[in-house]
Structure formats: C-alpha cells, structure tokens
Design an enzyme around this catalytic site. Structure first.
Site, mmCIF file in Angstrom:
data_model
loop_
_atom_site.group_PDB
_atom_site.id
_atom_site.type_symbol
_atom_site.label_atom_id
_atom_site.label_comp_id
_atom_site.label_asym_id
_atom_site.label_seq_id
_atom_site.Cartn_x
_atom_site.Cartn_y
_atom_site.Cartn_z
ATOM 1 N N SER A 216 23.036 24.979 65.865
ATOM 2 C CA SER A 216 23.158 24.865 64.418
ATOM 3 C C SER A 216 23.827 26.128 63.887
ATOM 4 O O SER A 216 23.594 27.226 64.419
ATOM 5 C CB SER A 216 21.762 24.722 63.788
ATOM 6 N N SER A 217 24.623 25.962 62.854
ATOM 7 C CA SER A 217 25.296 27.132 62.245
ATOM 8 C C SER A 217 24.261 28.113 61.712
ATOM 9 O O SER A 217 24.528 29.307 61.610
ATOM 10 C CB SER A 217 26.196 26.677 61.109
ATOM 11 N N GLY B 239 28.236 22.519 69.558
ATOM 12 C CA GLY B 239 27.886 21.171 69.085
ATOM 13 C C GLY B 239 29.069 20.554 68.334
ATOM 14 O O GLY B 239 29.474 19.409 68.603
ATOM 15 N N HIS B 240 29.651 21.310 67.405
ATOM 16 C CA HIS B 240 30.833 20.817 66.687
ATOM 17 C C HIS B 240 31.981 20.526 67.666
ATOM 18 O O HIS B 240 32.673 19.518 67.546
ATOM 19 C CB HIS B 240 31.344 21.870 65.703
ATOM 20 N N LYS C 59 21.513 15.569 65.251
ATOM 21 C CA LYS C 59 20.548 16.592 64.797
ATOM 22 C C LYS C 59 20.169 16.326 63.337
ATOM 23 O O LYS C 59 19.018 16.387 62.961
ATOM 24 C CB LYS C 59 21.115 18.001 64.930
ATOM 25 N N GLY D 289 32.129 24.450 58.820
ATOM 26 C CA GLY D 289 32.549 25.673 59.507
ATOM 27 C C GLY D 289 31.405 26.334 60.250
ATOM 28 O O GLY D 289 30.396 25.694 60.558
ATOM 29 N N GLN E 272 20.804 12.382 57.611
ATOM 30 C CA GLN E 272 22.186 12.379 57.105
ATOM 31 C C GLN E 272 23.014 11.302 57.812
ATOM 32 O O GLN E 272 23.747 10.546 57.173
ATOM 33 C CB GLN E 272 22.811 13.759 57.330
ATOM 34 N N GLN F 191 26.118 20.126 47.869
ATOM 35 C CA GLN F 191 24.947 19.766 48.676
ATOM 36 C C GLN F 191 23.966 20.915 48.841
ATOM 37 O O GLN F 191 22.995 20.794 49.594
ATOM 38 C CB GLN F 191 25.378 19.199 50.024
ATOM 39 N N HIS G 75 30.097 25.815 66.303
ATOM 40 C CA HIS G 75 29.452 26.113 67.575
ATOM 41 C C HIS G 75 29.801 24.991 68.554
ATOM 42 O O HIS G 75 30.540 24.054 68.190
ATOM 43 C CB HIS G 75 27.939 26.263 67.387
HETATM 44 O O1 PAF Z 1 26.655 18.118 58.434
HETATM 45 C C1 PAF Z 1 27.430 18.828 57.767
HETATM 46 O O2 PAF Z 1 27.966 19.829 58.252
HETATM 47 C C2 PAF Z 1 27.726 18.460 56.329
HETATM 48 O O3 PAF Z 1 26.623 17.912 55.702
HETATM 49 C C3 PAF Z 1 28.961 17.549 56.170
HETATM 50 C C4 PAF Z 1 28.745 16.197 56.853
HETATM 51 C C5 PAF Z 1 30.185 18.227 56.785
HETATM 52 C C6 PAF Z 1 29.226 17.296 54.683
HETATM 53 O O4 PAF Z 1 29.474 18.476 53.993
#
Ligand code: PAF
Length: 254
Positions: free
Chosen positions: A183-184, A34-35, A147, A29, A151, A59, A32
């Site tokens: 970035s959020s 980017g998403h 970014k 959530g 991950q 996480q 921005h």
């Molecule tokens: O990159 C993220 O926003 C998070 O790490 C993800 C991939 C949604 C997992 O919670």
C-alpha cells in the site's frame, strides 16, 4: 512512454489510437509492486497499457490526510516506463472538476458502510473520478486490486449501473514477505509500526479460518496494538480497517 496532462490531448490520442484494446490502471501514484503487477497484467492482456496518476481531492474527507498522501511523481514515471506502460495520464484537478464537483456519482447503500461510514463522502469521490477517467480513457479493461475490496465491488456496480463498455478486472492483493498488503500508505509507518503491521492480515485470515467471529477478531487486533475501526464479513470475506499511529490500513482475507 507518452505522458499527457491535457484532456484535449488525451482525447486526440484516443481518436488516433487505431485498433487494439486498451488496459487501464488508475492510480494515485506513490507506486509499489502491487500497482506494477496491475500494469504488467494490463500490458499482457491488451495491445496497450495506460495508467493514470491523480491524487483525487474529492475522495479525501480529511485535508491532513490529503496533504500527507505520498507523492513521488518522478520515481512513478520511471517505474512505469520500465514496466512498459505505453501512456500515463496526469490530469489536473481543475480540468477533471470544471464544475467544482457540483456533479458527482452517489451510491446510496453499500458505499455508506465500512469505509464509507468511517470516511463520509469517500466513495462519492472515488466513483466520480473513476467514471470520469473511464470516460476519458475509454479502455476495454480496467484493473483494480482486491485490497480495496469495497471499492472494487462499488466500481463493478458503477460499470454495470451506467452500462460502461469497460470490463472491471479483479486482481489479487500483492503482499510483502511478512504478509503486509502492499500500500502507498505503508511508507508512512514508523519502523515500530511497520514491525507490528503484518499482524493485521494474520489476525483477519486466522480468525476467519478458525471460525472466530468479527468481535473476537476486533479484540485480537486491539490486543496486538491496533486502533480498530471495524472488522466485518461480506460476501465470504473478512474485511477490516485499523489505525497504527496516524496511518489507517485496510485489508481483507477470504
Ligand atoms: O485505489 C485508488 O488508488 C483510488 O481510489 C483510485 C481508484 C485511483 C481513484 O482515485
């Protein structure tokens, strides 16, 4: 746009889907541009685009960081609707972790360095939730931004290691006009920190292009006023993490 919270409902929707491929964008959530570029790509390359919004407690190793993480659900749903997203999945933590996180995915090498060294357990949480989301949504393609490069590589490894039928699609980082990666967490920066932040990517990119080593890049970042967590070269890219006040930023260049 359908909004589904319930796991059983999501599964029923999946069974009723019919033909045509699904592109999936998992998010936490605070969306921005980017998403939204990931959603636009998922929409363009697939019959339907599915997004999820879930601030994944597993996480976050720091409870204050989890509490501070921005949450803007109503706005997120509005922008996803405008972006033409077909379905948004909003799972509840109790439903995603019925075992209380007793079962989890652990990668035992590359997840322990860089972000993993600074944030112990972070990637176990990421990989576990990504596996759960992919198994629930069953998309043909899933879209991840560059970014979060470490991950992205670990998710690619997860898909390979567990023979997942989802292609992991790499998407370029979207940047503000001054070069700061979207970035959020940017919305947590004070105006003074926001003004300083673009120097982060500039130093990563310029030091790499000029052949200066990671130590020199760390010293340059410190001179620019950042608290430096690390700068490291991996697979031809220069990755870094810095702190500005209480906000931790990551980025890479290459
Ligand atoms: O990159 C993220 O926003 C998070 O790490 C993800 C991939 C949604 C997992 O919670």
């Amino acid at each position: 746009m359908k909004v589904i919270e319930d796991l059983a409902e999501l599964r029923a929707e999946r069974r009723a889907r019919g033909t045509g491929v699904t592109g999936f964008v998992p998010t936490m959530g605070a969306l921005h541009d980017g998403h939204l570029s990931l959603v636009a790509r998922a929409k363009a390359e697939n019959a339907r685009a599915v997004a999820s919004i879930f601030v994944n407690p597993a996480q976050f190793e720091d409870p204050d960081d989890l509490a501070r993480y921005p949450r803007t659900l109503e706005q997120d749903l509005a922008v996803l609707r405008d972006a033409g997203c077909d379905l948004v999945f909003l799972p509840r933590a109790g439903d995603l972790y019925p075992d209380g996180y007793r079962y989890r995915v652990t990668e035992s090498e590359r997840s322990l360095e860089l972000e993993g060294a600074s944030r112990p357990g972070h990637f176990d949480g990421v990989l576990t939730v990504v596996l759960k989301l992919l198994l629930l949504v069953r998309p043909e393609r899933a879209y991840f931004g560059e970014k979060d490069f470490q991950q992205l590589q670990l998710v690619e490894g997860l898909a390979q290691a567990f023979f997942l039928d989802t292609a992991i699609v790499r998407c370029p980082t979207l940047r503000e006009a001054d070069g700061l990666a979207m970035s959020s967490r940017n919305r947590l920066l004070t105006p003074a920190e926001r003004a300083r932040a673009p120097a982060f990517h500039r130093v990563l990119a310029e030091s790499l292009a000029a052949g200066r080593n990671t130590r020199e890049a760390e010293a340059e970042l410190a001179r620019e006023g950042f608290g430096v967590d690390y700068v490291a070269d991996r697979d031809g890219r220069r990755l870094g993490a810095v702190r500005l006040g209480t906000v931790r930023l990551i980025d890479n260049a290459g």
